[in-house]
Design a protein around this motif. Sequence first.
Motif, PDB file in Angstrom:
ATOM      1  N   ARG A 147       0.978  -1.142  -0.263  1.00  0.00           N
ATOM      2  CA  ARG A 147       0.428   0.038   0.497  1.00  0.00           C
ATOM      3  C   ARG A 147       0.953   0.978   0.297  1.00  0.00           C
ATOM      4  O   ARG A 147       1.533   1.672   0.541  1.00  0.00           O
ATOM      5  CB  ARG A 147      -1.324   0.076   1.473  1.00  0.00           C
ATOM      6  CG  ARG A 147      -2.070   0.783   0.970  1.00  0.00           C
ATOM      7  CD  ARG A 147      -2.618   0.490   2.590  1.00  0.00           C
ATOM      8  NE  ARG A 147      -3.889   2.166   2.385  1.00  0.00           N
ATOM      9  CZ  ARG A 147      -4.971   2.646   2.854  1.00  0.00           C
ATOM     10  NH1 ARG A 147      -4.420   2.145   4.639  1.00  0.00           N
ATOM     11  NH2 ARG A 147      -5.698   3.614   2.807  1.00  0.00           N
ATOM     12  N   ASP A 148       0.704   2.333  -0.877  1.00  0.00           N
ATOM     13  CA  ASP A 148       1.622   3.781  -1.305  1.00  0.00           C
ATOM     14  C   ASP A 148       0.580   4.742  -0.450  1.00  0.00           C
ATOM     15  O   ASP A 148      -0.348   4.798  -0.675  1.00  0.00           O
ATOM     16  CB  ASP A 148       1.112   3.642  -2.580  1.00  0.00           C
ATOM     17  CG  ASP A 148       2.318   4.791  -2.488  1.00  0.00           C
ATOM     18  OD1 ASP A 148       2.660   5.531  -1.642  1.00  0.00           O
ATOM     19  OD2 ASP A 148       2.752   4.967  -4.035  1.00  0.00           O
ATOM     20  N   TYR A 149       1.434   5.454   1.294  1.00  0.00           N
ATOM     21  CA  TYR A 149       0.431   5.737   1.489  1.00  0.00           C
ATOM     22  C   TYR A 149       0.578   7.207   1.439  1.00  0.00           C
ATOM     23  O   TYR A 149       0.433   8.191   1.506  1.00  0.00           O
ATOM     24  CB  TYR A 149       1.032   5.909   2.490  1.00  0.00           C
ATOM     25  CG  TYR A 149       0.613   4.634   3.829  1.00  0.00           C
ATOM     26  CD1 TYR A 149      -1.095   4.946   4.358  1.00  0.00           C
ATOM     27  CD2 TYR A 149       1.392   3.321   3.358  1.00  0.00           C
ATOM     28  CE1 TYR A 149      -1.676   3.741   5.286  1.00  0.00           C
ATOM     29  CE2 TYR A 149       0.652   2.544   4.185  1.00  0.00           C
ATOM     30  CZ  TYR A 149      -0.781   2.148   5.420  1.00  0.00           C
ATOM     31  OH  TYR A 149      -1.628   1.045   5.871  1.00  0.00           O
ATOM     32  N   GLY A 150       1.732   7.889   0.304  1.00  0.00           N
ATOM     33  CA  GLY A 150       2.195   8.854  -0.215  1.00  0.00           C
ATOM     34  C   GLY A 150       2.954   9.660   0.663  1.00  0.00           C
ATOM     35  O   GLY A 150       2.047  11.077   0.349  1.00  0.00           O
ATOM     36  N   LEU A 151       3.768   9.257   1.825  1.00  0.00           N
ATOM     37  CA  LEU A 151       3.567  10.072   2.798  1.00  0.00           C
ATOM     38  C   LEU A 151       5.577   9.572   3.260  1.00  0.00           C
ATOM     39  O   LEU A 151       5.815   9.138   1.906  1.00  0.00           O
ATOM     40  CB  LEU A 151       2.953   9.680   4.632  1.00  0.00           C
ATOM     41  CG  LEU A 151       1.629  10.046   4.081  1.00  0.00           C
ATOM     42  CD1 LEU A 151       1.137   9.532   5.611  1.00  0.00           C
ATOM     43  CD2 LEU A 151       1.243  11.564   4.532  1.00  0.00           C
ATOM     44  N   PRO A 152       6.080  10.782   3.093  1.00  0.00           N
ATOM     45  CA  PRO A 152       7.682  10.446   3.166  1.00  0.00           C
ATOM     46  C   PRO A 152       8.169   9.249   4.204  1.00  0.00           C
ATOM     47  O   PRO A 152       8.678   9.879   5.668  1.00  0.00           O
ATOM     48  CB  PRO A 152       8.153  12.239   4.111  1.00  0.00           C
ATOM     49  CG  PRO A 152       6.717  12.351   4.706  1.00  0.00           C
ATOM     50  CD  PRO A 152       5.869  11.971   4.019  1.00  0.00           C
ATOM     51  N   TYR A 153       8.119   8.590   4.139  1.00  0.00           N
ATOM     52  CA  TYR A 153       8.404   7.429   4.851  1.00  0.00           C
ATOM     53  C   TYR A 153       9.180   6.584   3.799  1.00  0.00           C
ATOM     54  O   TYR A 153       8.158   6.000   3.104  1.00  0.00           O
ATOM     55  CB  TYR A 153       7.797   6.756   5.852  1.00  0.00           C
ATOM     56  CG  TYR A 153       7.094   7.572   7.240  1.00  0.00           C
ATOM     57  CD1 TYR A 153       7.433   7.533   7.692  1.00  0.00           C
ATOM     58  CD2 TYR A 153       4.898   7.291   6.868  1.00  0.00           C
ATOM     59  CE1 TYR A 153       6.999   8.974   9.121  1.00  0.00           C
ATOM     60  CE2 TYR A 153       5.117   8.847   7.908  1.00  0.00           C
ATOM     61  CZ  TYR A 153       5.494   9.666   9.190  1.00  0.00           C
ATOM     62  OH  TYR A 153       5.411   9.689  10.765  1.00  0.00           O
ATOM     63  N   ASP A 154      10.098   5.731   4.630  1.00  0.00           N
ATOM     64  CA  ASP A 154      10.544   4.928   3.898  1.00  0.00           C
ATOM     65  C   ASP A 154       9.666   3.417   3.422  1.00  0.00           C
ATOM     66  O   ASP A 154       9.116   3.379   4.421  1.00  0.00           O
ATOM     67  CB  ASP A 154      11.963   3.869   4.035  1.00  0.00           C
ATOM     68  CG  ASP A 154      13.105   5.308   4.077  1.00  0.00           C
ATOM     69  OD1 ASP A 154      13.236   5.927   2.895  1.00  0.00           O
ATOM     70  OD2 ASP A 154      14.561   5.548   5.089  1.00  0.00           O
ATOM     71  N   HIS A 155       9.851   3.170   2.234  1.00  0.00           N
ATOM     72  CA  HIS A 155       8.920   1.845   2.017  1.00  0.00           C
ATOM     73  C   HIS A 155       9.396   1.342   0.909  1.00  0.00           C
ATOM     74  O   HIS A 155       9.702   0.912  -0.137  1.00  0.00           O
ATOM     75  CB  HIS A 155       7.943   2.859   1.404  1.00  0.00           C
ATOM     76  CG  HIS A 155       6.523   1.715   1.233  1.00  0.00           C
ATOM     77  ND1 HIS A 155       5.083   2.140   0.956  1.00  0.00           N
ATOM     78  CD2 HIS A 155       6.389   0.611   1.206  1.00  0.00           C
ATOM     79  CE1 HIS A 155       4.462   1.314   0.764  1.00  0.00           C
ATOM     80  NE2 HIS A 155       4.476   0.397   1.161  1.00  0.00           N
ATOM     81  N   ILE A 156       9.245  -0.711   1.028  1.00  0.00           N
ATOM     82  CA  ILE A 156       9.974  -1.205   1.055  1.00  0.00           C
ATOM     83  C   ILE A 156       8.571  -2.536   0.244  1.00  0.00           C
ATOM     84  O   ILE A 156       7.723  -3.067   0.724  1.00  0.00           O
ATOM     85  CB  ILE A 156      11.193  -2.373   2.028  1.00  0.00           C
ATOM     86  CG1 ILE A 156      11.626  -1.595   2.383  1.00  0.00           C
ATOM     87  CG2 ILE A 156      12.059  -3.483   1.031  1.00  0.00           C
ATOM     88  CD1 ILE A 156      12.484  -0.806   1.914  1.00  0.00           C
ATOM     89  N   ALA A 157       8.753  -2.702  -0.827  1.00  0.00           N
ATOM     90  CA  ALA A 157       8.030  -3.458  -1.758  1.00  0.00           C
ATOM     91  C   ALA A 157       7.733  -4.416  -2.896  1.00  0.00           C
ATOM     92  O   ALA A 157       8.948  -4.054  -3.103  1.00  0.00           O
ATOM     93  CB  ALA A 157       6.704  -2.596  -2.066  1.00  0.00           C
ATOM     94  N   ILE A 158       7.516  -4.824  -3.489  1.00  0.00           N
ATOM     95  CA  ILE A 158       7.700  -6.193  -4.820  1.00  0.00           C
ATOM     96  C   ILE A 158       6.580  -5.527  -5.544  1.00  0.00           C
ATOM     97  O   ILE A 158       5.480  -4.908  -5.050  1.00  0.00           O
ATOM     98  CB  ILE A 158       7.664  -7.611  -4.252  1.00  0.00           C
ATOM     99  CG1 ILE A 158       6.369  -7.766  -3.944  1.00  0.00           C
ATOM    100  CG2 ILE A 158       8.328  -7.722  -3.417  1.00  0.00           C
ATOM    101  CD1 ILE A 158       6.797  -9.191  -4.647  1.00  0.00           C
ATOM    102  N   ASP A 159       6.927  -5.459  -6.891  1.00  0.00           N
ATOM    103  CA  ASP A 159       5.777  -5.056  -7.894  1.00  0.00           C
ATOM    104  C   ASP A 159       4.876  -6.474  -7.579  1.00  0.00           C
ATOM    105  O   ASP A 159       4.560  -7.329  -8.660  1.00  0.00           O
ATOM    106  CB  ASP A 159       6.562  -4.947  -8.859  1.00  0.00           C
ATOM    107  CG  ASP A 159       5.216  -4.195  -9.909  1.00  0.00           C
ATOM    108  OD1 ASP A 159       4.397  -3.990 -10.141  1.00  0.00           O
ATOM    109  OD2 ASP A 159       5.596  -3.363 -10.689  1.00  0.00           O
ATOM    110  N   ASN A 160       3.511  -6.328  -7.274  1.00  0.00           N
ATOM    111  CA  ASN A 160       2.468  -7.389  -7.048  1.00  0.00           C
ATOM    112  C   ASN A 160       1.721  -7.508  -8.147  1.00  0.00           C
ATOM    113  O   ASN A 160       2.243  -8.490  -8.504  1.00  0.00           O
ATOM    114  CB  ASN A 160       1.275  -7.756  -5.506  1.00  0.00           C
ATOM    115  CG  ASN A 160       2.204  -7.577  -4.464  1.00  0.00           C
ATOM    116  OD1 ASN A 160       1.509  -8.564  -3.972  1.00  0.00           O
ATOM    117  ND2 ASN A 160       3.166  -7.124  -3.503  1.00  0.00           N
ATOM    118  N   VAL A 161       1.589  -6.316  -9.095  1.00  0.00           N
ATOM    119  CA  VAL A 161       0.926  -6.520 -10.026  1.00  0.00           C
ATOM    120  C   VAL A 161       1.808  -7.628 -10.865  1.00  0.00           C
ATOM    121  O   VAL A 161       1.592  -8.625 -11.819  1.00  0.00           O
ATOM    122  CB  VAL A 161       0.769  -4.841 -10.579  1.00  0.00           C
ATOM    123  CG1 VAL A 161      -0.202  -5.478 -12.171  1.00  0.00           C
ATOM    124  CG2 VAL A 161       0.165  -4.126 -10.241  1.00  0.00           C
ATOM    125  N   ALA A 162       2.900  -6.913 -11.546  1.00  0.00           N
ATOM    126  CA  ALA A 162       3.957  -7.874 -12.423  1.00  0.00           C
ATOM    127  C   ALA A 162       4.949  -9.093 -11.469  1.00  0.00           C
ATOM    128  O   ALA A 162       4.401 -10.352 -12.962  1.00  0.00           O
ATOM    129  CB  ALA A 162       5.570  -7.023 -11.942  1.00  0.00           C
TER     130      ALA A 162
END
Length: 344
Positions: A147-162
Motif C-alpha cells: 500500500r502506497d501512503y504517499g507520505l515521507p516514510y521509507d517503503h520497501i515492497a515488491i511489484d505485486n501486479v508484475a
Amino acid sequence: MRVSLKDVAAHAGVSIKTVSNVVNNYRHVTPAMRERVQQSIDALGYQPNLAARHLRKGRTGIIALALPELGNPYFAELAAAVIDAASAHDYIVLLDHTGGLREQEVLVSQGFRARVIDGLILSPIELETEDLRDRTENVPLVLLGERDYGLPYDHIAIDNVAAARAAVRHLVGLGRREVAFIGARRGRSEPAQLRIRGWREELSAAGLPADEGLVAATDGWGHMDGATAMARILESGRRPDAVFAYNDPMAIGAMRVLHERGLRVPEDIAVVGFDDVVEGRFGAVTLTSVSPDKEAIGRLAVESVLARLGGGTPPEPRRVWADYRLVERESTLGRSVPGGGRQG
C-alpha cells in the motif's frame, strides 16, 4: 568475571584505545596490530558489551518489527530475514503482533514503545493515511508491503501486479485457459487488489477472459480459506484448469481439496502460489510460487532504519522495489520421469 577492554589490552600489551579501535573495526589499524589484539580477544573470550556501546551513542540497540500474522509462514520467514540483517549491525529485534487490526497498527506507529527502540519496521494491513499523517513520534519508521501512503516514510515492497502477471503468464504459457483466482479478500486489501489486477491484466493480454465467476473471495488467507474457496468454485459447477492463489497456504489448502475430489495437480488443474514459503517445497506435490526476495526486504528495511540514525542530514524518503522470481515446481510442471521428461 566479565573480560574487559582493559584485560585484553594488558594481555596484548597495547593501549585500551587500540583494543577499542580493533573491536569497532576502525580502518586505521595495521594488520599486524589487528591480529595481535584479535589473538588476545580469542584467548580471553572477550565479548563486546553491545548494550553499553549503543547507550554511549544515545541508542537502545533495539529495532521493533510489527507484523500482522506471526502464524503466517511468509511473515515468520520475513522476521528471520530482518533479525539476521539487524544482527549483522549488532542490533536485536523486538517482535510485535498487530493481528492486522487498525487500532493495534496505530498504537505501534504512534510509538508506544518509543522509549525502548531506535526504529520501527511496520507491515500494515488496515492502517490509514491519516493515521500516519498525524504521527508525531520521531522514531524512524519503515513501511513494508504494497500500500502506497504517499507520505515521507521509507517503503520497501515488491511489484505485486508484475509478479501476479508472471504467475498467470506461466500458466497461460502451459496451455491453461481457465485460470481461477482465490484470495480476493473481502474488504480492502491492497496486496489482494494488486494481485487480482495482475491476474486480469495478464489474461487480457493473452486474449483470454478474466472470468469473475472463477474469483473466490475469502475472509482470511490461511489453509482453510484456500480449501473453502477451492471447494466453492468446484461446487458451483465450474472446473478451471488452473488456479492462482493469493499466497502459498491458500494454494496448499486448494490442492488438498483437489486431491480429495479426485483431481490431479497439475494434470487436471495446475496451481501457483505466492511467497515461496518452505512448506510449499516439501508437499507430495511441490508448489510453484512467486518468490519475493525476503532476505533483501529484511536487509533493506534494517539499512533504511539505520541510515536515519547515522547523524547528519537524513536521506530523502524512498520507495524501494525488492526483487522477486517465479519458482517453477511440480504443481504446474509435473514430476520428472526417467529420461528427463515430465509427467503431466
